[in-house]
Design a protein around this motif. Structure first.
Motif, PDB file in Angstrom:
ATOM      1  N   SER A   1       0.888  -1.178   0.000  1.00 38.57           N
ATOM      2  CA  SER A   1       0.000   0.000   0.000  1.00 38.57           C
ATOM      3  C   SER A   1       0.922   1.223   0.000  1.00 38.57           C
ATOM      4  CB  SER A   1      -0.876   0.005   1.260  1.00 38.57           C
ATOM      5  OG  SER A   1      -0.115   0.302   2.413  1.00 38.57           O
ATOM      6  N   LYS A   2       0.329   2.390   0.112  1.00 41.93           N
ATOM      7  CA  LYS A   2       1.207   3.577   0.171  1.00 41.93           C
ATOM      8  C   LYS A   2       1.401   4.022   1.612  1.00 41.93           C
ATOM      9  CE  LYS A   2      -0.114   5.167  -4.400  1.00 41.93           C
ATOM     10  NZ  LYS A   2      -1.403   5.557  -4.969  1.00 41.93           N
ATOM     11  N   GLY A   3       1.124   3.116   2.557  1.00 34.47           N
ATOM     12  CA  GLY A   3       1.184   3.483   3.970  1.00 34.47           C
ATOM     13  C   GLY A   3       2.599   3.607   4.511  1.00 34.47           C
ATOM     14  N   THR A   4       2.698   4.239   5.673  1.00 30.47           N
ATOM     15  CA  THR A   4       3.986   4.337   6.370  1.00 30.47           C
ATOM     16  C   THR A   4       3.752   4.086   7.862  1.00 30.47           C
ATOM     17  OG1 THR A   4       3.715   6.714   6.767  1.00 30.47           O
ATOM     18  CG2 THR A   4       4.919   6.084   4.771  1.00 30.47           C
ATOM     19  N   ILE A   5       4.823   3.671   8.548  1.00 24.71           N
ATOM     20  CA  ILE A   5       4.754   3.431  10.000  1.00 24.71           C
ATOM     21  C   ILE A   5       5.878   4.230  10.648  1.00 24.71           C
ATOM     22  CG2 ILE A   5       4.845   1.679  11.841  1.00 24.71           C
ATOM     23  CD1 ILE A   5       2.613   1.025   9.922  1.00 24.71           C
ATOM     24  N   PHE A   6       5.578   4.926  11.720  1.00 24.80           N
ATOM     25  CA  PHE A   6       6.576   5.747  12.405  1.00 24.80           C
ATOM     26  C   PHE A   6       6.384   5.591  13.917  1.00 24.80           C
ATOM     27  CE2 PHE A   6       7.436  10.012  14.322  1.00 24.80           C
ATOM     28  CZ  PHE A   6       8.802  10.026  14.160  1.00 24.80           C
ATOM     29  N   CYS A   7       7.446   5.204  14.634  1.00 28.24           N
ATOM     30  CA  CYS A   7       7.368   5.039  16.093  1.00 28.24           C
ATOM     31  C   CYS A   7       8.237   6.086  16.765  1.00 28.24           C
ATOM     32  CB  CYS A   7       7.909   3.676  16.516  1.00 28.24           C
ATOM     33  SG  CYS A   7       7.052   2.316  15.790  1.00 28.24           S
ATOM     34  N   THR A   8       7.763   6.627  17.864  1.00 29.31           N
ATOM     35  CA  THR A   8       8.520   7.635  18.592  1.00 29.31           C
ATOM     36  C   THR A   8       8.144   7.568  20.072  1.00 29.31           C
ATOM     37  OG1 THR A   8       8.876  10.034  18.835  1.00 29.31           O
ATOM     38  CG2 THR A   8       6.737   9.370  18.027  1.00 29.31           C
ATOM     39  N   GLU A   9       8.997   8.186  20.920  1.00 29.05           N
ATOM     40  CA  GLU A   9       8.614   8.330  22.331  1.00 29.05           C
ATOM     41  C   GLU A   9       7.974   9.698  22.558  1.00 29.05           C
ATOM     42  OE1 GLU A   9      11.752   7.406  25.131  1.00 29.05           O
ATOM     43  OE2 GLU A   9      12.220   5.548  24.063  1.00 29.05           O
ATOM     44  N   ASP A  10       7.924  10.536  21.509  1.00 22.69           N
ATOM     45  CA  ASP A  10       7.483  11.923  21.660  1.00 22.69           C
ATOM     46  C   ASP A  10       6.040  12.109  21.146  1.00 22.69           C
ATOM     47  OD1 ASP A  10       7.044  14.608  21.576  1.00 22.69           O
ATOM     48  OD2 ASP A  10       8.865  15.120  20.466  1.00 22.69           O
ATOM     49  N   PRO A  11       5.078  12.246  22.061  1.00 19.83           N
ATOM     50  CA  PRO A  11       3.684  12.376  21.618  1.00 19.83           C
ATOM     51  C   PRO A  11       3.449  13.613  20.750  1.00 19.83           C
ATOM     52  CG  PRO A  11       3.837  12.619  24.022  1.00 19.83           C
ATOM     53  CD  PRO A  11       5.196  12.234  23.534  1.00 19.83           C
ATOM     54  N   ARG A  12       4.206  14.686  20.993  1.00 21.48           N
ATOM     55  CA  ARG A  12       4.003  15.922  20.215  1.00 21.48           C
ATOM     56  C   ARG A  12       4.399  15.708  18.760  1.00 21.48           C
ATOM     57  NH1 ARG A  12       3.437  20.280  23.857  1.00 21.48           N
ATOM     58  NH2 ARG A  12       4.074  21.756  22.256  1.00 21.48           N
ATOM     59  N   LEU A  13       5.496  14.973  18.604  1.00 24.31           N
ATOM     60  CA  LEU A  13       5.964  14.670  17.249  1.00 24.31           C
ATOM     61  C   LEU A  13       4.925  13.809  16.501  1.00 24.31           C
ATOM     62  CD1 LEU A  13       8.485  15.067  15.462  1.00 24.31           C
ATOM     63  CD2 LEU A  13       9.413  12.948  16.430  1.00 24.31           C
ATOM     64  N   ALA A  14       4.383  12.840  17.221  1.00 22.14           N
ATOM     65  CA  ALA A  14       3.401  11.950  16.580  1.00 22.14           C
ATOM     66  C   ALA A  14       2.143  12.712  16.171  1.00 22.14           C
ATOM     67  CB  ALA A  14       3.037  10.811  17.537  1.00 22.14           C
ATOM     68  N   VAL A  15       1.692  13.609  17.035  1.00 22.43           N
ATOM     69  CA  VAL A  15       0.392  14.268  16.815  1.00 22.43           C
ATOM     70  C   VAL A  15       0.478  15.428  15.820  1.00 22.43           C
ATOM     71  CG1 VAL A  15      -1.337  15.698  18.012  1.00 22.43           C
ATOM     72  CG2 VAL A  15      -0.612  13.525  19.012  1.00 22.43           C
ATOM     73  N   SER A  16       1.654  16.044  15.692  1.00 22.89           N
ATOM     74  CA  SER A  16       1.767  17.246  14.845  1.00 22.89           C
ATOM     75  C   SER A  16       1.255  17.000  13.428  1.00 22.89           C
ATOM     76  CB  SER A  16       3.228  17.702  14.777  1.00 22.89           C
ATOM     77  OG  SER A  16       3.584  18.211  16.028  1.00 22.89           O
ATOM     78  N   GLY A  17       0.238  17.747  13.036  1.00 21.94           N
ATOM     79  CA  GLY A  17      -0.289  17.679  11.676  1.00 21.94           C
ATOM     80  C   GLY A  17      -1.123  16.441  11.377  1.00 21.94           C
ATOM     81  N   ALA A  18      -1.458  15.649  12.401  1.00 20.06           N
ATOM     82  CA  ALA A  18      -2.210  14.406  12.151  1.00 20.06           C
ATOM     83  C   ALA A  18      -3.675  14.697  11.823  1.00 20.06           C
ATOM     84  CB  ALA A  18      -2.118  13.491  13.370  1.00 20.06           C
ATOM     85  N   ASP A  19      -4.301  13.773  11.078  1.00 16.47           N
ATOM     86  CA  ASP A  19      -5.728  13.874  10.746  1.00 16.47           C
ATOM     87  C   ASP A  19      -6.600  13.230  11.821  1.00 16.47           C
ATOM     88  OD1 ASP A  19      -5.634  14.837   7.826  1.00 16.47           O
ATOM     89  OD2 ASP A  19      -4.256  13.118   7.820  1.00 16.47           O
ATOM     90  N   ILE A  20      -6.013  12.249  12.496  1.00 15.91           N
ATOM     91  CA  ILE A  20      -6.762  11.505  13.517  1.00 15.91           C
ATOM     92  C   ILE A  20      -5.838  11.337  14.724  1.00 15.91           C
ATOM     93  CG2 ILE A  20      -7.860   9.278  14.102  1.00 15.91           C
ATOM     94  CD1 ILE A  20      -7.394   9.605  10.532  1.00 15.91           C
TER      95      ILE A  20
END
Ligand code: NVA
Length: 313
Positions: free
Chosen positions: A199-218
């Motif tokens: 698919s065209k999906g991507t997976i990204f893991c981090t310990e930083d919730p701000r980084l994960a949430v920035s610009g997210a749709d959900i």
């Protein structure tokens, strides 16, 4: 999916997901049928359930069939009787079994010995029905799935695993922020990575919730302490202290981002009242969608889901 088990999201392909979403959309307007007349679904539940139990029972009833609820006290899976023997006996009576269990391994063993399809209604590893219903909610709210970014904040638990695999299948960008010691296991990451290859999906893991949430749709979260982990609650409260989805964290997502939670929520822990009850929250539509998705799934497994005017392609 006719006659097949659903133990993991990875039992599904992209076409299955499309068909189930289309079917669930149809169920919302034409959800009362007699297609499952005389069919019986057993609910074999080792853990409590509000949403899944009621959704399955209403779904079967509205499709003309019946449910039998078996509580932990009724069965004693693997204690009063072996997992394999319970599967052999129960599958002689009913047409399908939805099981909510502590051990995913026991569920796999159960399915191996069952003569009827087995649906995972939550195990320690996965919660595939939840993820399917979540894709339906996202699709309804956003009009698409592919290319959207979903940020999951918190414990890499059963809900997170299925959501990650579902997002990977659907071509979404899945980000997960968890504290050290509570991140996604490498084997599951590998499985999700394999799915994104197609698919065209991507997976990204981090310990930083701000980084994960920035610009997210959900933005999505779940409890820090799942059923069966109650003795770790205090330790987990400390480990996840910086992972609460509050108004400040949610403000980093897109302005039109939606907030999701599979429920039950521990308000004041993983999420604040302001977010749960705020304008971006879709948690109660999300919980209702479980029933519509389960109808599509039951029809698909037990009768062959015919999607008239395929809505989602
Ligand atoms: N992760 C939670 C989900 C509850 C529906 C649990 O397993 O308890």
């Amino acid at each position: 999916m006719q006659g097949k088990d659903l133990l993991s999201i990875s039992d599904l392909g992209r076409d299955d997901i499309r068909r189930l979403i289309s079917g669930a959309v149809e169920m919302k307007t034409a959800g009362r049928r007699s297609a499952l007349a005389e069919k019986v679904l057993a609910l074999l539940f080792e853990k409590p359930s509000l949403r899944h139990r009621v959704s399955f029972e209403v779904a079967m009833r509205q499709l003309g069939g019946h449910c039998i609820y078996l509580s932990p006290a009724d069965v004693g899976l693997g204690q009063r009787e072996s997992v394999a023997d319970v599967a052999r006996v129960l599958s002689g009576y009913v047409d399908c079994i939805a099981a909510r269990v502590f051990s995913h391994q026991a569920l796999v063993l159960f399915a191996q010995h069952s003569r009827v399809p087995v649906i995972n209604s939550l195990s320690d590893l996965e919660h595939p029905c939840q993820a399917l219903a979540d894709l339906l909610t996202i699709y309804e709210k956003k009009g698409e799935l592919e290319g959207l970014t979903i940020a999951y904040v918190g414990d890499a638990n059963n809900v997170a695993h299925s959501l990650m695999l579902a997002a990977a299948l659907a071509g979404m960008n899945f980000r997960i922020a968890s504290p050290a010691g509570y991140a996604v296991a490498p084997a599951l990451l590998g499985q999700a990575g394999d799915l994104t290859a197609a698919s065209k999906g991507t997976i990204f893991c981090t310990e930083d919730p701000r980084l994960a949430v920035s610009g997210a749709d959900i933005v999505y979260t779940d409890v820090w302490t799942s059923m069966g982990q109650e003795s770790e609650a205090e330790k987990r409260r400390k480990a996840f202290a910086g992972y609460q989805v509050n108004s400040e964290l949610l403000s980093l997502a897109r302005a039109d981002a939606i907030f999701m939670h599979d429920l039950p929520a521990h308000r004041g822990e993983e999420v604040t009242d302001a977010v749960m009850d705020g304008p971006q929250s879709v948690v109660f539509e999300q919980s209702e969608n479980k029933m519509h998705m389960l109808k599509a799934l039951l029809l698909d497994i037990l009768g062959g889901l015919e999607v008239g005017q395929a809505d989602y392609r």
